[in-house]
Design an enzyme around this catalytic site. Sequence first.
Site, short mmCIF file in Angstrom:
data_model
loop_
_atom_site.label_atom_id
_atom_site.label_comp_id
_atom_site.label_asym_id
_atom_site.label_seq_id
_atom_site.Cartn_x
_atom_site.Cartn_y
_atom_site.Cartn_z
N LEU A 145 -20.42 -15.76 3.95
CA LEU A 145 -20.52 -15.87 2.50
C LEU A 145 -21.12 -17.18 2.01
CD1 LEU A 145 -17.21 -14.05 1.53
CD2 LEU A 145 -19.54 -13.21 1.25
N CYS A 150 -14.69 -8.72 3.02
CA CYS A 150 -15.56 -9.42 3.96
C CYS A 150 -14.76 -9.80 5.21
CB CYS A 150 -16.15 -10.68 3.33
SG CYS A 150 -17.18 -11.58 4.52
N ASN A 208 -15.43 -8.40 -3.99
CA ASN A 208 -15.50 -8.23 -2.54
C ASN A 208 -14.18 -8.67 -1.90
OD1 ASN A 208 -15.98 -8.33 0.18
ND2 ASN A 208 -17.67 -9.78 0.07
N ALA A 257 -22.15 -12.45 10.63
CA ALA A 257 -21.04 -13.31 10.26
C ALA A 257 -21.62 -14.49 9.49
CB ALA A 257 -20.27 -13.78 11.49
N ILE A 293 -18.95 1.55 2.14
CA ILE A 293 -18.03 0.69 2.86
C ILE A 293 -18.65 -0.69 3.06
CG2 ILE A 293 -16.98 2.60 4.09
CD1 ILE A 293 -18.60 1.96 6.56
N ASN A 294 -17.77 -1.69 3.16
CA ASN A 294 -18.18 -2.96 3.68
C ASN A 294 -18.33 -2.77 5.20
OD1 ASN A 294 -18.68 -5.78 4.07
ND2 ASN A 294 -17.43 -6.20 2.26
C1 LIG Z 1 -26.28 -9.97 6.36
C2 LIG Z 1 -25.26 -9.28 5.51
C3 LIG Z 1 -24.59 -9.97 4.50
C4 LIG Z 1 -23.63 -9.35 3.71
N1 LIG Z 1 -23.02 -10.06 2.70
C5 LIG Z 1 -22.14 -9.42 1.87
C6 LIG Z 1 -21.58 -10.08 0.74
O1 LIG Z 1 -21.87 -11.24 0.45
N2 LIG Z 1 -20.68 -9.41 -0.04
C7 LIG Z 1 -20.34 -8.10 0.25
O2 LIG Z 1 -19.53 -7.51 -0.48
N3 LIG Z 1 -20.88 -7.44 1.29
C8 LIG Z 1 -21.78 -8.06 2.10
N4 LIG Z 1 -22.35 -7.36 3.16
C9 LIG Z 1 -22.01 -5.94 3.35
C10 LIG Z 1 -23.06 -5.02 2.72
O3 LIG Z 1 -23.12 -5.20 1.34
C11 LIG Z 1 -22.75 -3.54 3.02
O4 LIG Z 1 -21.47 -3.23 2.50
C12 LIG Z 1 -22.77 -3.21 4.50
O5 LIG Z 1 -23.75 -3.97 5.15
C13 LIG Z 1 -23.01 -1.72 4.80
O6 LIG Z 1 -24.25 -1.29 4.32
P1 LIG Z 1 -25.60 -1.23 5.23
O7 LIG Z 1 -25.24 -0.54 6.50
O8 LIG Z 1 -26.59 -0.50 4.41
O9 LIG Z 1 -26.00 -2.65 5.48
C14 LIG Z 1 -23.31 -7.99 3.94
C15 LIG Z 1 -23.98 -7.29 4.97
C16 LIG Z 1 -24.96 -7.90 5.74
C17 LIG Z 1 -25.65 -7.10 6.82
#
Ligand SMILES: Cc1cc2nc3c(=O)[nH]c(=O)nc-3n(C[C@H](O)[C@H](O)[C@H](O)COP(=O)(O)O)c2cc1C
EC number: 1.3.-.-
Lengths: 323, 323, 255, 255
Positions: free
Chosen positions: A95, A151, A148, A92, A212-213
């Site tokens: 952003l 979030c 995005n 969390a 996915i996000n």
């Molecule tokens: C620490 C962290 C910060 C993230 N910040 C953003 C962000 O700023 N914008 C966004 O679209 N997704 C954000 N995400 C989501 C990731 O881009 C991604 O969609 C999500 O983590 C799933 O992929 P993963 O399992 O490979 O991490 C964030 C994820 C993590 C873990």
Amino acid sequence: MENKKINYDNEKNVNIDDKTMLKLNTKVNIGGITFKNPVTTASGTFGSGMEYRDYVDLSRLGAVTTKGVSLKPWPGNPTPRVAETYGGMLNAIGLQNPGIDVFIERDLPFLRSYDTKIIVNVVGKTPEEYCEVVERLSDCDVDMLEINISCPNVKEGGIAFGQDPGRVEAITSQVKRYAKKPIIIKLSPNVTDIAETAKAAEAGGADALSLINTLTGMKIDIERRTFLLANKTGGLSGPAIKPVAVRMVYQAASAVKVPIIGMGGIIEGEDALEFIMAGATMVAVGTANFINPRATLDVLDGIKSYMVRKNIKDINELIGCVK
Amino acid sequence: MENKKINYDNEKNVNIDDKTMLKLNTKVNIGGITFKNPVTTASGTFGSGMEYRDYVDLSRLGAVTTKGVSLKPWPGNPTPRVAETYGGMLNAIGLQNPGIDVFIERDLPFLRSYDTKIIVNVVGKTPEEYCEVVERLSDCDVDMLEINISCPNVKEGGIAFGQDPGRVEAITSQVKRYAKKPIIIKLSPNVTDIAETAKAAEAGGADALSLINTLTGMKIDIERRTFLLANKTGGLSGPAIKPVAVRMVYQAASAVKVPIIGMGGIIEGEDALEFIMAGATMVAVGTANFINPRATLDVLDGIKSYMVRKNIKDINELIGCVK
Amino acid sequence: MSAAIKKKSKVIQNERIEEGIYDLWLKAEEMASIARPGQFVSLYCKEGGRLLPRPISICEIDKKTGKIRLVYRVLGKGTKEIAHLKSGDLIDCLGPLGNGFNLEGKKALIIGGGIGIPPLFELAKQLDCEKNIVLGYRDITFLNKEFEALGDVYISTEDGSAGTKGNVLDVIKKYKLTADIIYACGPSPMLKGVKEYATINNIKAQLSLEERMACGIGACLACVCKSTEIDHHTKVNNKRVCKEGPVFYADEVVL
Amino acid sequence: MSAAIKKKSKVIQNERIEEGIYDLWLKAEEMASIARPGQFVSLYCKEGGRLLPRPISICEIDKKTGKIRLVYRVLGKGTKEIAHLKSGDLIDCLGPLGNGFNLEGKKALIIGGGIGIPPLFELAKQLDCEKNIVLGYRDITFLNKEFEALGDVYISTEDGSAGTKGNVLDVIKKYKLTADIIYACGPSPMLKGVKEYATINNIKAQLSLEERMACGIGACLACVCKSTEIDHHTKVNNKRVCKEGPVFYADEVVL
Ligand SMILES: Cc1cc2nc3c(=O)[nH]c(=O)nc-3n(C[C@H](O)[C@H](O)[C@H](O)COP(=O)(O)O)c2cc1C
Ligand SMILES: Cc1cc2nc3c(=O)[nH]c(=O)nc-3n(C[C@H](O)[C@H](O)[C@H](O)COP(=O)(O)OP(=O)(O)OC[C@H]3O[C@@H](n4cnc5c(N)ncnc54)[C@H](O)[C@@H]3O)c2cc1C
Ligand SMILES: Cc1cc2nc3c(=O)[nH]c(=O)nc-3n(C[C@H](O)[C@H](O)[C@H](O)COP(=O)(O)OP(=O)(O)OC[C@H]3O[C@@H](n4cnc5c(N)ncnc54)[C@H](O)[C@@H]3O)c2cc1C
Ligand SMILES: Cc1cc2nc3c(=O)[nH]c(=O)nc-3n(C[C@H](O)[C@H](O)[C@H](O)COP(=O)(O)O)c2cc1C
Ligand code: FES
Ligand code: FES
């Protein structure tokens, strides 16, 4: 019982000789842009690449996708901002980012010094804010914008736009009016039917989708009888969510014509190949970077060694091959 | 840094002397029924208890929740029916079951020979089928019925009823008309807003809610370039999904007044306590049984030793204590 | 500064030195060759689906034999898993991370609380000046004997079972310890007290902070602390404990 | 039959006997005391978030010393993790599971294909009658020398590098092997062929099947195979490989 498999040593990937590798076509195309390979970073897990340059030659990546960028600097949420879960993590961050001015002055020239494509992740509190950031970026030397609307960790903006097909279509078409670059709409998995939001984004004019996000989750600290994250809920990412992500990529790919960037729990080449076979044209590596700073390149090498082993000359043959 | 924690050895749980244990109140109440403790089994992971009786004294459980029971025998899906994922598993059993007649003749008398409550999980292809099973069970010696409107692995029935608040309310009130026992509605996590379906079930007259059923997921076999499960998609369960489950239990508990049975990835007492603090009155242990046939009792012992350690005399003090 | 290294390191020794406190020596030549006191290492688990790093401060560096020493408390499941490692086992490590202490001043007051004590050991070894060392424990003491070779050691315990009954500040007041530089590591109430003491007495202080981490290298923004000035990197009042820290000057951060 | 036991067992030996084939001896007294040929053990991993059991058939039982032997092929990540175990390590095991072979007949034909060969070893040891043993491999052979002490061994390899070039049925036809009972374990095309051969020649046959499992004890209904008759437990044409199997009479199941 006789079904043969290959061992999983990452070292093995590297041993395939360069000549064989060079003959592979790993180029993919999204929104008229050619990426040298299908591997990018998941927004928010790679900063703007600076912190990873000692581990990863950024020029080897298909693209770098940046942390979400907003109009003004955002302070983000209070700490603790992360919690570990089984096979995953909750975040969390909220952003936190230095805003578009700093991004353009500092991060963009840095990224441009590498031979890779740049995808800028855009966030805002209102549709107008999204549009302003998009407009500011229109004259910059970036390749694509990822909007995005998914979030889960901010009160305004973010997921609120991403869970309702009507609003997804509306914000997509609004943003498209200001954009001179191809637009990726980043979808939330916290929906009943991903095909619906995917279609809405396509109808709004999206050039591509990413998904996915994170899945909204919660962890409770039973010792202190409180939420572990200051924000109460956080976004679940990492290998734990991969089966949900692959399913949604498959469903979205079956529902729309625009290309898809798949992500969610990719830690090695084999994971990426699941997404590609399910219909993703590109893949993004997120949480895995935190476990292994070289994860992006290991994923790329894993894809390549699979192609060599299976004698697949062109990665595009694999996109959506499982139906 | 000084934050002290206790070690996690299961053996430790067992060492607390019986007298201390006896002073704990672990009784909870749902729909007018008193359960000796808050631990039950997650439907479909424990059969009707027969296969576990060598590992678990069924009389020590708060309740046994059975595999889904339908009007006629159901053959289920083709194999492979399960796939392993990181920290979890996918299943697409497809509700194979011998039907209500065999259940009443064989399984019920078996279960009744133990001093535990019996919750029968009910499935159907149409609202009428659900009602018929409910009616058949109304005169049987069972304690509660759990209406499964959230199975992602069957074409008819199941999740189709559980993703739309209108249909949730409708089927709940239909079933209630035939039921002489308290009714639990089992909710699907594959929705945009769990509070909405929870409220719909409450409005329909549900005496309790249980959640979460499995998240729809997919695994691709990249060697054979096909789906790993014969059914293509399956339901994701196990520790991987716990953060999503805890979040949904918290949201549902904040939205409704009826008690909640929480489940999703519980493998030890601490997991169960997260659900209880988030608002669950009871918890169910599912996938963990496959890893450790004694998991239900280990969870119960873990809850008790936490109560002893924290000097909590009544488990009811903990229900929903994190707000 | 050279970049951190992600590598499997061999466990040379992993011994329980006190109830719940372990002493781990790792063979890590590259890390040992560049590490500085106050930096930390991210340790990675294998079991139980545990993905995130366990950040542990460097307690001692042996450049000659290419070893580093970590002293850690078993807090949860990750440190418990690590405590089960045997000599010869391999563990994934990323480090050295963070900025480390600046070696400065003529008369140093080194203040450690609980598991915040080990990170000060290599510092005390390298600091070439007058040193008063104050070590605060709840009950069980550890490492204090080793510190005695490096300066004047004062001990506090909450239960009074050793040294002064009370906390580190009680010791400092009791013995009227003065300094031109303070180095401190410990739980945040202690650091708050130390910061206050340093401000009132106008002593420069370096504090080592803690926060939950994901990347450990400055990319994810998980581990921020409040900074007094707008940070050059984030453009908000946040600094990253893993990158700008874990050591901060007391006036840089809001505790 | 006594219930299966879930316990940590100590690895006595875990050796590579051929490229990708490992030979594991576990100290497991209770299991050894009740195990029968054809039964299997569920092995549990620790790493990589792997939760489900790896079912491995019992290859040999040493009741005297309380040990069981498992011979397995490294197929994916779980068996790879298991292959890394060293003597003295502990591994979570649940077993013995399943029904095992019925020892019967006067003249037995034992047919194994690939990694289906090890489960027949203890059977061959315990069977007290005339035995023809047919072992089919892709290329590399293993365990065949040990089988020679127990009966007449015939070998087939797909590439012809040892024994008859072809498969087990080619061997049976070539040597006109007859029997009043067949025991077979191997890949499903082989089992199909064996079933056909047994039916045509009117020979009773016990076949050991494989299916993906979750519980391993009959509760989850993951591991079903098609049965010719409506099964008494499920009331549909399904039998559980882990409970009613893994060994079935050929006419009980549809392959
Ligand atoms: C620490 C962290 C910060 C993230 N910040 C953003 C962000 O700023 N914008 C966004 O679209 N997704 C954000 N995400 C989501 C990731 O881009 C991604 O969609 C999500 O983590 C799933 O992929 P993963 O399992 O490979 O991490 C964030 C994820 C993590 C873990
Ligand atoms: C810069 C820094 C240096 C540290 N140096 C030491 C040291 O030298 N010796 C020592 O014993 N401990 C040290 N700690 C604390 C140590 O990191 C935690 O005790 C450890 O991570 C707990 O892991 P666990 O799996 O046992 O606990 P769990 O609670 O099971 O861990 C769950 C997650 O929370 C994180 N976490 C839990 N507590 C903390 C904490 N206090 N700080 C940061 N992350 C935490 C874990 O890393 C993990 O990701 C340091 C922390 C930081 C930030
Ligand atoms: C009753 C029975 C007896 C067996 N006996 C032996 C034996 O003696 N020696 C031997 O080498 N192998 C045996 N197998 C096959 C063995 O279980 C698999 O090769 C092994 O589980 C693969 O695990 P993995 O992690 O390496 O592969 P992965 O593909 O990574 O495993 C993923 C999941 O699929 C399951 N799985 C994968 N392949 C199979 C398979 N063929 N059968 C069942 N589950 C599978 C795994 O158990 C795991 O849950 C037996 C299987 C069964 C059902
Ligand atoms: C093999 C398997 C079979 C299941 N069958 C049923 C079922 O028949 N009815 C039902 O309501 N839920 C069924 N479920 C869902 C579980 O009851 C539970 O909601 C879910 O698995 C989450 O809990 P867990 O993570 O502890 O397993 C099944 C789950 C599994 C893994
Ligand atoms: S842990 Fe990622 S920025 Fe510090
Ligand atoms: S594996 Fe569960 S019934 Fe066979």
